[in-house]
Design an enzyme around this catalytic site. Sequence first.
Site, mmCIF file in Angstrom:
data_model
loop_
_atom_site.group_PDB
_atom_site.id
_atom_site.type_symbol
_atom_site.label_atom_id
_atom_site.label_comp_id
_atom_site.label_asym_id
_atom_site.label_seq_id
_atom_site.Cartn_x
_atom_site.Cartn_y
_atom_site.Cartn_z
ATOM 1 N N ASP A 1 0.840 -1.202 0.000
ATOM 2 C CA ASP A 1 0.000 0.000 0.000
ATOM 3 C C ASP A 1 0.876 1.253 0.000
ATOM 4 O O ASP A 1 0.578 2.245 -0.662
ATOM 5 C CB ASP A 1 -0.906 0.022 1.242
ATOM 6 N N SER B 1 -36.158 -7.267 -14.914
ATOM 7 C CA SER B 1 -35.874 -8.105 -13.757
ATOM 8 C C SER B 1 -35.919 -9.562 -14.212
ATOM 9 O O SER B 1 -35.942 -9.837 -15.403
ATOM 10 C CB SER B 1 -36.845 -7.805 -12.626
ATOM 11 N N LYS C 1 -26.444 -15.013 -7.855
ATOM 12 C CA LYS C 1 -27.350 -13.873 -7.840
ATOM 13 C C LYS C 1 -26.897 -12.957 -6.717
ATOM 14 O O LYS C 1 -27.139 -13.220 -5.536
ATOM 15 C CB LYS C 1 -28.793 -14.307 -7.652
ATOM 16 N N ARG D 1 -30.661 1.510 -11.866
ATOM 17 C CA ARG D 1 -31.722 0.865 -12.633
ATOM 18 C C ARG D 1 -32.985 1.730 -12.672
ATOM 19 O O ARG D 1 -33.678 1.776 -13.667
ATOM 20 C CB ARG D 1 -32.055 -0.495 -12.005
ATOM 21 N N GLU E 1 -23.658 -5.533 -11.032
ATOM 22 C CA GLU E 1 -24.235 -5.346 -9.709
ATOM 23 C C GLU E 1 -23.240 -4.654 -8.777
ATOM 24 O O GLU E 1 -22.078 -5.056 -8.717
ATOM 25 C CB GLU E 1 -24.585 -6.742 -9.159
ATOM 26 N N CYS F 1 -57.609 2.831 18.541
ATOM 27 C CA CYS F 1 -56.552 3.190 17.598
ATOM 28 C C CYS F 1 -55.361 3.770 18.360
ATOM 29 O O CYS F 1 -55.539 4.703 19.149
ATOM 30 C CB CYS F 1 -57.079 4.217 16.592
HETATM 31 S S1 IVH Z 1 -29.006 -10.605 -15.092
HETATM 32 C C1 IVH Z 1 -32.476 -9.092 -17.764
HETATM 33 N N1 IVH Z 1 -27.213 -11.584 -13.426
HETATM 34 O O1 IVH Z 1 -31.110 -9.588 -9.959
HETATM 35 C C2 IVH Z 1 -31.489 -8.733 -16.756
HETATM 36 N N2 IVH Z 1 -28.895 -10.157 -12.573
HETATM 37 O O2 IVH Z 1 -33.983 -10.183 -10.053
HETATM 38 C C3 IVH Z 1 -31.398 -9.512 -15.522
HETATM 39 N N3 IVH Z 1 -28.751 -9.744 -10.176
HETATM 40 O O3 IVH Z 1 -32.114 -6.588 -11.457
HETATM 41 C C4 IVH Z 1 -30.139 -9.289 -14.848
HETATM 42 N N4 IVH Z 1 -26.972 -10.997 -9.818
HETATM 43 O O4 IVH Z 1 -29.967 -6.545 -10.086
HETATM 44 C C5 IVH Z 1 -28.299 -10.808 -13.578
HETATM 45 N N5 IVH Z 1 -25.580 -12.514 -12.069
HETATM 46 C C6 IVH Z 1 -26.653 -11.738 -12.216
HETATM 47 C C7 IVH Z 1 -27.247 -11.064 -11.131
HETATM 48 C C8 IVH Z 1 -28.378 -10.283 -11.359
HETATM 49 C C9 IVH Z 1 -27.874 -10.196 -9.273
HETATM 50 C C10 IVH Z 1 -29.905 -8.869 -9.895
HETATM 51 C C11 IVH Z 1 -30.078 -7.707 -10.840
HETATM 52 C C12 IVH Z 1 -31.477 -7.828 -11.377
HETATM 53 C C13 IVH Z 1 -32.117 -8.715 -10.369
HETATM 54 C C14 IVH Z 1 -33.265 -9.475 -10.997
#
Ligand code: IVH
Length: 675
Positions: free
Chosen positions: A35, A84, A117, A143, A185, A417
Amino acid sequence: MSAKHDAAHKIEELRAQLRHHEHLYYVLDAPEISDAEYDKRMNELKRLEAGHPELITPDSPTQRVGGKPAEGFRKAAHSRPMLSLDNAYNEAELRDWDRRVRELAGNLPIEYTAELKLDGLSVALHYGPAGSGGARLLTGLTRGDGQTGEDVTSNIRTIRSVPLKISAAAIEKLSLPQTLEIRGEVVMPQKAFLKTNEEREREGLPAFVNPRNSAAGAVRTLDPTLVANRGLVFFAYFLLVDGNYLAAGQSATLDALTALGFRVNPHREKMHDPDAMLKFIHNAEQQRSTLGYEIDGVVLKVDSHAAQQRLGYTGRAPRWAIAYKFAAQTAETAINTILWQVGRTGKVTPVADVAPVFVGGTTVSRVTLHNWDFIERLGGLRSGDTVEIERGGDVIPKVVRVVKQSENALIERITACPECGSELERTEGEVDWRCVNADCPAMLRETLLHFGSRDVMNIEGLGEAVVAQLLDRGLVHHVADLYSLTEEQLIHLDRFAEKSAQSLLTEIQRSKSAGLARVLMGLGIRFVGERTAELLAQEFGSMEALIAASAEELERVEEVGPKISESIHAFFARPANVHLVESLKAAGVNMTAEKKRRTSELAGMTFVLTGTLPTLTRDEAKQKIEAAGGKVSGSVSKKTSYVVAGEEAGSKLDKARELGIPILDEDALLALLAS
Ligand code: IVH
């Protein structure tokens, strides 16, 4: 050689070195220098740049924190919607998806890429030509609602795993243009999350509930110097050129992103069948707790671009990808007490206040108990009871059972309430107790919050703290009062200055054009949610027409039955509600919508037919599409929704591929029409 030329040379050399070491450290996790050595070179670069400010470029490693405090974020449209994903929760659903993919893909070979994910927020990064060759980071967008995001460039720049510059050599080697878009992400590692919350606690701020919210909060912070310390990490997973995915497929995309200097999550694998997917998912679940960042499942993507195009999209998600969500996680904790929350409709919901416990990636301290009947089914609750709580996917945590009863007395149901003291009532046959006092302050508060929320009028800045103050100071008595707020009034609110007052007013003004469907949702008519509001708006086109509609006319709308039509009539039978609509109108709130002839799924979509289909003639296909509300056009353009291709399809098919327009065969078309 002049001194300036020398300096320029030295500056470029230092920049190249620093970029190289940042890549080793932040992307590859494999530093080669200490560093201290890194700091030494960075300081040398800063010194040289200070002597030659004309040589500073925005992609220099010294320029991560511009220090320019943002004044709210500009909105910007995405090159293609950020969609999504559909979810699968078990093996059977995953196998079903695989089967559907293979059916729709016809004869195209299918391979999959499995990725983790990541539980963060997705962003789109735009790069453009850099003066010195290569590409430099131009903008970073959140997004947002999927169509438009917020320009959070100054904050994205502070994330060290986001290259400010992509080298010319890497771009050339991959034969890519200098204008590129990378999507992926932003996540906050668990350690950084805990540290952030410790700091917030010290500052007397409420803790973030999970790393995702914390990352989202950081990315939307107005001061980039604060974001720089948040330890955010960017993982890339898509590469787009002109709004189209790379033709080479998903696995090759991830390789390309790696070669361009991005951090790509190493847990990924190419595979052929559901058995391999399940194995990958099982391994991911095993590794979950040692990754250092949150994941909530596995994403499976059809690898080939051609097959992706064949499969196309449903309204909100690609058919060529799915998110496998991990099963619920459970934990035990102790009940402190029961809190009672009054909602927008007066409904009183019991919520358990429990000892904070980490479950499914989140610290839980409040758990909904739904209604009094639910508590009775648990056998009643006592403070000190040990309960099992469960959290699964995006499901809100819930109490499953009482594990061990305490000695304390049963907690009793409240009868008045908690906010206005009126006696609670319950309609025959319903489970919920309600406060029916139309002037209950809780209801107005919740109505305002609902009205301003993102899915309704989308008034940014109209959060709990602001609403509470507007009510305390008597500035707002019903939602229409929002439109007569002045800067003078807002400036005196806590934490408000001229800028924040102006931006809230701008947001309020902007919301006037949200349109009929949003206003309808905002009114909070029982049973009128997003979809119903949208369908009603399309059918009637104006608030007046809707108010004047008979039950019969209302029930002609898809999904509207007697329960909804009665609720609409009951709502407009109250003078206060009619008055509210009039006040909104007087304030200039747009309450019209474009009328749709048909409210079909295919309405507004344009199809182009090419080649010979196996069973349908051109005319039959056209008729079917039009009967479902779609249009058929003769030429392919960016506006084309689908190209339906048969045998010997010609240049239209090539054009569709070029523009990244989904391509359907006859089976896929029929499936779409049937859905
Ligand atoms: S592909 C059509 N790949 O999951 C586009 N998404 O539930 C879909 N996410 O909005 C995105 N890891 O924020 C993709 N390896 C990955 C991901 C991923 C996390 C999130 C992303 C998306 C959401 C959909």
